[in-house]
Design a protein around this motif. Sequence first.
Motif: not given
Length: 439
Positions: A403-431
């Motif tokens: 998503f970075a339009a320039r070097r040094g853009a604010p760091p982070g990651l995007r986590v989708s919430l679009s999958a089914d709830e069990d998948t989202v919960r599993t991923a969020l717990r791991a993260l």
Amino acid sequence: MTIWEPAGLSGAGPRYLTLADAIGADIAAGRLGPGDRLPTQRELARRLGVTIATVGRAYQVAARRGLVTGEVGRGTFVTPALAPAAPAAAPVVDVAAVHPPGHGPVHRAVAPILHRIAADPLAVGAEDADAVRHRIAGARWMAHAGWRPDPGTVEVTAGGQHGLAAALAALAQPRQVVVTTELTNPGLLAAARLLRVELATVPSDAAGARPDAVDRLCARRRVAALHLHPTLHNPTGVTMPAERRRELAAVAAAHDLTVIEEDPFGALLPDRPPPVAAWHRRTVHLTGITKTLAPGLRIGYRYAPPSLAEPLRAAAQALAWAPAPLVAEVATELVLGGAAHRLAATRAAELAGRAAIARQLLGDRASAPGPAPFAWVRLDHDAEAVTTAARRRGIAVAGADEFAARRGAPPGLRVSLSADEDTVRTALRALSRLIPAGR
């Protein structure tokens, strides 16, 4: 070095995963053989119009799948012992793509429309009559907060990316400058690379792009357009309040700028403030139903003032002559019949619940506002380490570099919430086990 490159990168997920899948598919098909040397990351990035980081991550995924090996100083090679038909393993949990699942209630709403069309060979194809109905549907879909565009100022596009690329092509010449935020829609990055449009960035605060920064940049550079994503911004999820939208509209007017306003998720937030288009007439407002309802319903809508209509129409036709009439008709039926807004409300409620889970499991590092189909996780200097660790554990996430339009853009990651709830919960717990404690 082989001259190999994939036939095309398609799919809903991140491009690095799509490229890794393409490597596996070409090995399985025999187009890449054991010991073949792949192009350098720089060369393949240039050919495909992606970043070197994207190719590097694709090669890393392919290596973890056992498809390729890297040799320092020599390059990347198809694994010598790999059988030609070796399958490519999929990520265990994919929380990178934000497309809605496109099944269940959406399928049930679309099925009777398709049955009706199938029973009547003339249901699709009366171009003049259909075009009017489709524009009416587009105007109704994008209307909110008292803003009601005239259907005559609305055009149907073959999805949001088609509308965005056409707007760039019409409004900015090669080497001209378009202003955007430091973190921005990857579709804008891709279109700007293809069209050779320079992106200049301004910082954001809790309310979105800063008007003072836009004003200063325009004072020292010749700017062709200002790109904004004011509602459920991708990837941070920020929704600009009305006052910030008015301020940006005033800056655009002072510098005689055209605004490109994206609103792909707006229907998930029906009480959002009026668009920038309500205050600044020279605004191209882009929306659609794909990101809200289903990835297969690839239809977008574009509002533009009459003064910009012809160059935008010409650019859109050059990129894709017209949207698919069948898909446009389905979208029109969904919108005019009320089903589209009902489906959006149902999806917004589901996403609000997932956002609450994200805030609970990831703490104050997670920005997960209401119905956004993703959570933005703020990180520090360890952003790359967290993203890499997640992928090694089979959790596919979208890192800030996408998503970075320039070097040094604010760091982070995007986590989708679009999958089914069990998948989202599993991923969020791991993260949650990988992400440092919140500040």
